[in-house]
Scaffold this active site. Sequence first.
Site, PDB file in Angstrom:
ATOM      1  N   ASP A  88       0.958  20.419   1.590  1.00 17.84           N
ATOM      2  CA  ASP A  88       0.025  21.493   1.534  1.00 17.84           C
ATOM      3  C   ASP A  88       0.833  22.257   2.700  1.00 17.84           C
ATOM      4  OD1 ASP A  88      -1.668  23.515   1.472  1.00 17.84           O
ATOM      5  OD2 ASP A  88      -3.445  22.372   2.437  1.00 17.84           O
ATOM      6  N   ALA A 194      -9.645  26.872  -3.216  1.00 17.32           N
ATOM      7  CA  ALA A 194     -10.910  27.138  -2.969  1.00 17.32           C
ATOM      8  C   ALA A 194     -12.100  27.002  -3.713  1.00 17.32           C
ATOM      9  CB  ALA A 194     -10.654  28.693  -2.405  1.00 17.32           C
ATOM     10  N   CYS A 280     -18.925  -3.706  -8.782  1.00 16.24           N
ATOM     11  CA  CYS A 280     -17.572  -3.351  -8.881  1.00 16.24           C
ATOM     12  C   CYS A 280     -16.688  -4.663  -8.819  1.00 16.24           C
ATOM     13  CB  CYS A 280     -17.013  -2.360  -7.700  1.00 16.24           C
ATOM     14  SG  CYS A 280     -15.302  -2.096  -7.766  1.00 16.24           S
ATOM     15  N   CYS A 282     -13.109  -4.589  -8.230  1.00 16.31           N
ATOM     16  CA  CYS A 282     -11.944  -4.304  -7.495  1.00 16.31           C
ATOM     17  C   CYS A 282     -11.341  -5.590  -6.763  1.00 16.31           C
ATOM     18  CB  CYS A 282     -11.777  -3.052  -6.790  1.00 16.31           C
ATOM     19  SG  CYS A 282     -12.803  -2.934  -5.350  1.00 16.31           S
TER      20      CYS A 282
END
EC number: 2.4.2.48
Length: 649
Positions: A88, A194, A280, A282
């Site tokens: 960015d 935006a 989960c 993971c």
Amino acid sequence: MFEIKARDAMGRLGLIKINGKKIETPTIMPVVHPNPKKQTVSIDLINKLSDVIITNSYITYTTPELREIAENKGIHHLTGFKNVVVTDSGSFQLSVYGNVNVEPMEIIDFQEKIGVDVGTILDIPTAPDVSREKAEKELLETFKRAEDSIQRRNDRNYKLALNGTVQGSTHLDLRRKSAEVMGKMDFEIYPIGAVVPLMEDYRYREVSEIIINSKMHLPTNKPVHLFGCGHPMLFALSVALGCDLFDSAAYALYAKNGRYLTENGTLHLDELKDLKNFPCSCKVCSEYTPKQLQNMKEKERERLLAEHNLYVTFEEIDRIKNAIKDGNLWELVEERCRSHPKLLNGLRVISKYMDFIEKYDPVSKKSGFFYTGYESMARPEIYRHKQRLNRLKFDKIYVTSISEKINTPYSENLNNIPCDVDVLIKDSVFGLVPLNIDTMYPLSQNEIPDLYDFEKNYNNDFISEFLENNAEKVLDISTYNYYISHYNSKKECEKINPDLLRISRMLEYQYGAKIIDNDFEKLSVRRSKTSGRIRNVLLDKEVVFTVRASDNFLIPAKLGAEMLHKKLEFPKYRVIVDKSVEEFARAGKSVYSKFVINCDKELRPFEEVLVVNENDDLLAYGTNLLNSQELMEFDYGVAVNIRGGLKLE
């Protein structure tokens, strides 16, 4: 370079190549802090999970010790990331603080100097709901900076790929204007900027409209990045609307506040502490219990939560990729959008743009049509069917209702006497289903539950309009019964070949023209020994068309391609290629996008097409992977998978 490998809805399983590195889309770019000491999750884990990261060139530029390392050793060394690094430019800081201490061209030069793969112009991120005057003024400044940035790169021969951000606040016409103007510049990726404040306020209806209005005017051959979108619950809808890339620091920011991401929303760790296990599987959730995580020191807990958030984020990306491959992305979107009422608003609003979305949705899919709720009524498969009914040139029509207990395909479960009247069945989901085409996708490749009365009435207006437009062709029951009794006689019955009537209508529905009128008597069909369904259309015992079992589309053999070429007016169902690839096409090799010079402007993805040269000489036939606009804009990847070529004698 960007090419499409698979697709569903407007979503694209694609491949981006930048500086010899590859990114498979859709994907998310984890935000990595340029200062390794401030990075919550180890860069080793991010290297394993991701093809691409995004970091902040402005923070790097304004922090002396970081700037020195980046200028001397490069941004890849600074971040420790091996593959594609996107930066960015300070636009985020500009939106938060109102100013930045860098000039637009300075930050372009700096991004090139430190070896960034994809840099970003210093655009003006106009907040939602500002006045039109302010939004327009800032948009004009963004245009100027965009032009200057492209010029700077070209003048100095920079290797830097660039993001050209679409702005315009919540003014949709300005979003369209921004996309059109930016789209004419030579950017490699087009972020939609935006929108974070809208997502934070759950204004998903406006997010959807901004994406669609931007996509309408952006080039199709470039990836689209939804800036700041990092919650997995929003990925499926955004991908279905054509977004290829996402980025966010949400995985780390949420962890800092003890928040646990799921594909359906966000939970606080406090809400989970009494559970035996996390919902989960993971690596983090398999190794620790909620109570163990709750009792850890703050920094360790934050790191592990961030790792979970990252795992679940990439798991959702993988799930979306699989849905694209399997052709059931819409079902996943409808499932995800039921996780929050505001997200459902984001789905419902897209029905008003279905004429645009339908152009990108494949005409046939691996998966059948699954009805998951009222919103399914507005899907492109149904919209397209209603449009393509107009292709059928009816002479006499009989419209009727049947019992809900009768399964599809209706023609196989009704005692229908062959005659020259087209029987159309009133259908709660598809509106009207002609019996002669009712085996074609998606009319029998679907699963639909018992419907509520308001759902059954959804198509009443469509049916009424159709009957009004075809009033002179519609028969009442008495007249229809007369035709039935007439054709029920042995003499008249022998004049009707129901198989070829069906094939004729199927071709008309698929290709939009009468194809076999003059060859009617010479044609015959071959049926499957197991199912009894038509499998081949023959001319003098040679295959002309094969009826594909999965969707009942008519797939041309060489004779069929020649028949289509003769019957379809130029340029209908044609892809016109450069003379340099004529020999390859005739040899049956795939046609690549960069060699396409024109095409039928109504082509949709996965249609059966004719490959011709500029003189309309038939070279080959096959399946196009792109729609008409994409065929004209893409420079990379396969455009048509060739089934067969016509070699010169």
